[in-house]
Enzyme design. Structure first.
Site, PDB file in Angstrom:
ATOM      1  N   ASN A 274      -2.560   3.605 -12.979  1.00 14.72           N
ATOM      2  CA  ASN A 274      -1.404   3.364 -12.107  1.00 14.72           C
ATOM      3  C   ASN A 274      -0.220   4.290 -12.402  1.00 14.72           C
ATOM      4  OD1 ASN A 274      -2.871   1.514 -10.738  1.00 14.72           O
ATOM      5  ND2 ASN A 274      -1.890  -0.298 -11.629  1.00 14.72           N
TER       6      ASN A 274
ATOM      7  N   CYS B 191      -6.278  -6.680   2.093  1.00 15.84           N
ATOM      8  CA  CYS B 191      -7.175  -6.221   1.034  1.00 15.84           C
ATOM      9  C   CYS B 191      -7.598  -7.448   0.245  1.00 15.84           C
ATOM     10  CB  CYS B 191      -6.495  -5.195   0.141  1.00 15.84           C
ATOM     11  SG  CYS B 191      -5.275  -5.907  -0.934  1.00 15.84           S
TER      12      CYS B 191
ATOM     13  N   ARG C 130      -0.500  -7.713   1.449  1.00 17.64           N
ATOM     14  CA  ARG C 130       0.131  -6.528   0.869  1.00 17.64           C
ATOM     15  C   ARG C 130       0.729  -5.567   1.905  1.00 17.64           C
ATOM     16  NH1 ARG C 130      -3.725  -4.129  -3.680  1.00 17.64           N
ATOM     17  NH2 ARG C 130      -1.839  -3.414  -4.663  1.00 17.64           N
TER      18      ARG C 130
ATOM     19  N   ASP D 139      -1.926  -8.179 -13.118  1.00 13.43           N
ATOM     20  CA  ASP D 139      -3.184  -7.471 -13.401  1.00 13.43           C
ATOM     21  C   ASP D 139      -3.916  -8.026 -14.624  1.00 13.43           C
ATOM     22  OD1 ASP D 139      -2.768  -5.886 -11.211  1.00 13.43           O
ATOM     23  OD2 ASP D 139      -1.969  -4.189 -12.323  1.00 13.43           O
TER      24      ASP D 139
ATOM     25  N   ARG E 239     -13.257   1.634 -10.263  1.00 16.46           N
ATOM     26  CA  ARG E 239     -11.952   2.076  -9.750  1.00 16.46           C
ATOM     27  C   ARG E 239     -10.938   2.194 -10.886  1.00 16.46           C
ATOM     28  NH1 ARG E 239      -9.451  -1.296  -5.156  1.00 16.46           N
ATOM     29  NH2 ARG E 239      -7.954   0.342  -5.556  1.00 16.46           N
TER      30      ARG E 239
HETATM   31  N1  EPU Z   1       5.144  -6.288  -0.899  1.00 14.78           N
HETATM   32  C1  EPU Z   1       5.711  -6.508   0.331  1.00 14.78           C
HETATM   33  N2  EPU Z   1       6.197  -5.431   1.020  1.00 14.78           N
HETATM   34  C2  EPU Z   1       6.136  -4.164   0.538  1.00 14.78           C
HETATM   35  C3  EPU Z   1       5.558  -3.955  -0.724  1.00 14.78           C
HETATM   36  C4  EPU Z   1       5.079  -5.040  -1.432  1.00 14.78           C
HETATM   37  O1  EPU Z   1       5.783  -7.639   0.818  1.00 14.78           O
HETATM   38  O2  EPU Z   1       6.588  -3.236   1.225  1.00 14.78           O
HETATM   39  C5  EPU Z   1       4.651  -7.446  -1.684  1.00 14.78           C
HETATM   40  C6  EPU Z   1       3.140  -7.376  -1.943  1.00 14.78           C
HETATM   41  O3  EPU Z   1       2.403  -7.894  -0.853  1.00 14.78           O
HETATM   42  C7  EPU Z   1       3.016  -8.200  -3.212  1.00 14.78           C
HETATM   43  C8  EPU Z   1       4.322  -7.882  -3.949  1.00 14.78           C
HETATM   44  O4  EPU Z   1       5.224  -7.383  -2.971  1.00 14.78           O
HETATM   45  O5  EPU Z   1       2.969  -9.561  -2.887  1.00 14.78           O
HETATM   46  C9  EPU Z   1       4.206  -6.868  -5.067  1.00 14.78           C
HETATM   47  O6  EPU Z   1       3.476  -5.744  -4.621  1.00 14.78           O
HETATM   48  P1  EPU Z   1       3.705  -4.287  -5.179  1.00 14.78           P
HETATM   49  O7  EPU Z   1       4.160  -3.423  -4.053  1.00 14.78           O
HETATM   50  O8  EPU Z   1       4.518  -4.293  -6.410  1.00 14.78           O
HETATM   51  O9  EPU Z   1       2.213  -3.856  -5.537  1.00 14.78           O
HETATM   52  P2  EPU Z   1       1.635  -2.420  -5.395  1.00 14.78           P
HETATM   53  O10 EPU Z   1       2.704  -1.434  -5.672  1.00 14.78           O
HETATM   54  O11 EPU Z   1       0.870  -2.299  -4.146  1.00 14.78           O
HETATM   55  C10 EPU Z   1       0.990  -2.055  -7.911  1.00 14.78           C
HETATM   56  C11 EPU Z   1      -0.253  -1.762  -8.677  1.00 14.78           C
HETATM   57  C12 EPU Z   1      -1.144  -2.997  -8.664  1.00 14.78           C
HETATM   58  C13 EPU Z   1      -0.384  -4.148  -9.298  1.00 14.78           C
HETATM   59  C14 EPU Z   1       0.946  -4.373  -8.557  1.00 14.78           C
HETATM   60  C15 EPU Z   1       1.818  -5.424  -9.189  1.00 14.78           C
HETATM   61  C16 EPU Z   1      -0.533   0.631  -8.382  1.00 14.78           C
HETATM   62  C17 EPU Z   1      -1.293   1.746  -7.763  1.00 14.78           C
HETATM   63  N3  EPU Z   1      -0.925  -0.612  -8.060  1.00 14.78           N
HETATM   64  O12 EPU Z   1       0.574  -2.379  -6.592  1.00 14.78           O
HETATM   65  O13 EPU Z   1      -2.288  -2.678  -9.438  1.00 14.78           O
HETATM   66  O14 EPU Z   1      -1.146  -5.320  -9.221  1.00 14.78           O
HETATM   67  O15 EPU Z   1       1.689  -3.139  -8.517  1.00 14.78           O
HETATM   68  O16 EPU Z   1       2.082  -5.101 -10.507  1.00 14.78           O
HETATM   69  O17 EPU Z   1       0.383   0.849  -9.158  1.00 14.78           O
HETATM   70  C18 EPU Z   1      -4.533  -2.876 -10.109  1.00 14.78           C
HETATM   71  O18 EPU Z   1      -4.349  -1.901 -10.867  1.00 14.78           O
HETATM   72  O19 EPU Z   1      -5.562  -3.602 -10.168  1.00 14.78           O
HETATM   73  C19 EPU Z   1      -3.509  -3.213  -9.120  1.00 14.78           C
HETATM   74  C20 EPU Z   1      -3.780  -3.972  -8.055  1.00 14.78           C
END
Ligand code: EPU
Length: 421
Positions: free
Chosen positions: A23, A117, A122, A305, A397
């Site tokens: 990440n 997903c 998300r 995670d 992944r």
């Molecule tokens: N959300 C919204 N609107 C947005 C963005 C997010 O409603 O515009 C919500 C999401 O639906 C969720 C929450 O906010 O309920 C947090 O989501 P976040 O955007 O922080 O997640 P992400 O950036 O998509 C990253 C990691 C994930 C990890 C999450 C939380 C990466 C590439 N992915 O995802 O990693 O679970 O932050 O820490 O950095 C994994 O590695 O298995 C993984 C899923």
């Protein structure tokens, strides 16, 4: 397809080295789009999500060169395409992280909407709202976000909620924008601090990463640098919980103990002996784990995670506990599979009640997402008999050389061709 076959019941012993962080690597690869110069990354993990991002960058016209394992050179001299296609975004949501850099450098990006997903809806509304605040026009056409701008302009933007990739996308967008951007209510995960540090070394000006207010002064150009990817804290924590569930004694090296604080604190409460030193954690587990409640939260809280792996551990706890998933609304796909192995878990909304049992028994189970797969591996390592985990492409992944690393710690684990699915 392939499956992983585990004969459980062997305490893990020895030492394991953590790989570079998935990440952290994904946004850094996207940040290469911000410069026309060559970027060199070391400790790039060999993972499916990394390969998907390479594919995406190649499609945008970027030159990639990875002749030595773990080292990747990326040069985005010209960008010839601006599209993140559905085929790639659907397999990896993190593809949306080309949106910020493409808008910053080219003023245009067509990115497929991710859709649902395995771990919930998300949405990416925060990424889009932030870009709009910076002057972008956003339209939705045929399932694609079409973002356009002449040159992004600095803005004062407050996220409605903490989002990791949202914060990363807007940092990258602001790095080449005209003027100063203030981002408020930012996520503060270590991978964000890493990204900001790299952009600063490229000649950017970002202050406050790692706090909830980040100020970015946009630059006209950024230069290429050489960088080693930080250790993967989720991989480190997964091995620590694997030692715990098998009542083992392992040393996890080349990790950052500070990034694991919430997990280690909880595991100590649950009875694990933890010794930390610089870039190393030794964990020793002697008896049955104590059941302890957790709730997941953005960093520095208990990471979502880790939730699935922690649930596998608590399935063997000495009494009952509650696990509350606050970050994603639907991240309990592993529950039914753990139940097939003898776990007693009931989910009601965001809360799972886990009643500890004395032992789990080997079964055929199916991986559904990356961390769910890791929880099934942990359950399999501790279970009586043989566990066969199908659909292991989810694991690939995010865990580099997982079977080899576990086998080196003494586990009886192998990968086989899967004829069942
Ligand atoms: N959300 C919204 N609107 C947005 C963005 C997010 O409603 O515009 C919500 C999401 O639906 C969720 C929450 O906010 O309920 C947090 O989501 P976040 O955007 O922080 O997640 P992400 O950036 O998509 C990253 C990691 C994930 C990890 C999450 C939380 C990466 C590439 N992915 O995802 O990693 O679970 O932050 O820490 O950095 C994994 O590695 O298995 C993984 C899923």
């Amino acid at each position: 397809m392939e499956k992983i076959v585990i004969r459980g019941g062997i305490p893990l012993k020895g030492s394991v080295t953590v790989s570079g962080s998935k990440n952290a690597a994904l946004p850094l690869m996207c940040a290469s789009l911000l410069s026309r110069d060559e970027m060199t990354f070391h400790k790039v993990p060999a993972l499916r999500d990394i390969r998907t991002t390479k594919q995406l960058l190649l499609q945008l016209g970027v030159q990639l060169d990875d002749f030595t394992p773990g080292t990747l050179r990326i040069k985005a001299r010209e960008i010839i395409d601006h599209t993140a296609p559905y085929e790639l975004v659907k397999t990896m949501r993190a593809s949306v992280m080309v949106l910020g850099p493409l808008m910053a450098r080219e003023g245009r990006a067509d990115v497929s909407l991710p859709g649902g997903c395995a771990i919930g809806a998300r949405p990416i509304d925060q990424h889009l709202k932030g870009l709009e605040a910076m002057g972008a026009s956003i339209e939705l056409q045929n399932g694609y976000i079409q973002a356009r701008a002449n040159r992004l302009e600095g803005a004062d933007f407050t996220f409605d909620l903490k989002t990791v990739t949202g914060t990363e996308n807007l940092i990258m967008a602001a790095a080449l924008a005209k003027g100063t951007t203030v981002l408020r209510n930012c996520a503060i995960e270590p991978e964000i601090t890493e990204l900001a540090g790299v952009i600063n070394r490229m000649g950017g000006c970002i202050v406050g990463a790692g706090t909830d207010t980040i100020v970015i002064e946009g630059k006209d150009r950024l230069q290429g640098i050489v960088h080693e990817i930080m250790p993967d804290r989720i991989e480190a924590g997964t091995f620590i919980m694997a030692a715990c569930i098998t009542r083992g004694d392992i040393t996890v090296s080349e990790c950052e103990p500070e990034h694991l604080a919430a997990l280690l604190e909880k595991l100590e409460e649950a009875g694990l002996k933890v010794e930390t030193s610089e870039r190393q954690v030794r964990v020793i587990s002697n008896g049955r784990v104590k059941s302890r409640n957790i709730e997941t939260n953005p960093y520095p809280g208990f990471a979502t995670d880790f939730q699935a792996q922690y649930m596998a551990l608590m399935a063997l706890g000495d009494s009952d506990c509650y696990i509350t998933e606050n970050v994603f609304e639907n991240r309990y796909m592993h529950v039914q599979e753990l139940v097939r192995m003898g776990a007693r878990i009931r989910v009601s909304g965001r809360v799972a009640k886990v009643q500890g049992v004395k032992e789990l028994s080997g079964a055929h189970v199916q991986a559904t997402d990356l961390r769910a797969s890791a929880s099934l591996i942990l359950a399999g390592l501790s279970a009586k008999g043989v566990t066969e985990i199908h659909r292991v492409y989810h694991l690939d992944r995010g865990y580099e050389h997982l079977e080899e690393k576990l086998a080196n710690l003494g586990a009886d684990v192998r990968r086989e061709k899967d004829d069942m699915l």
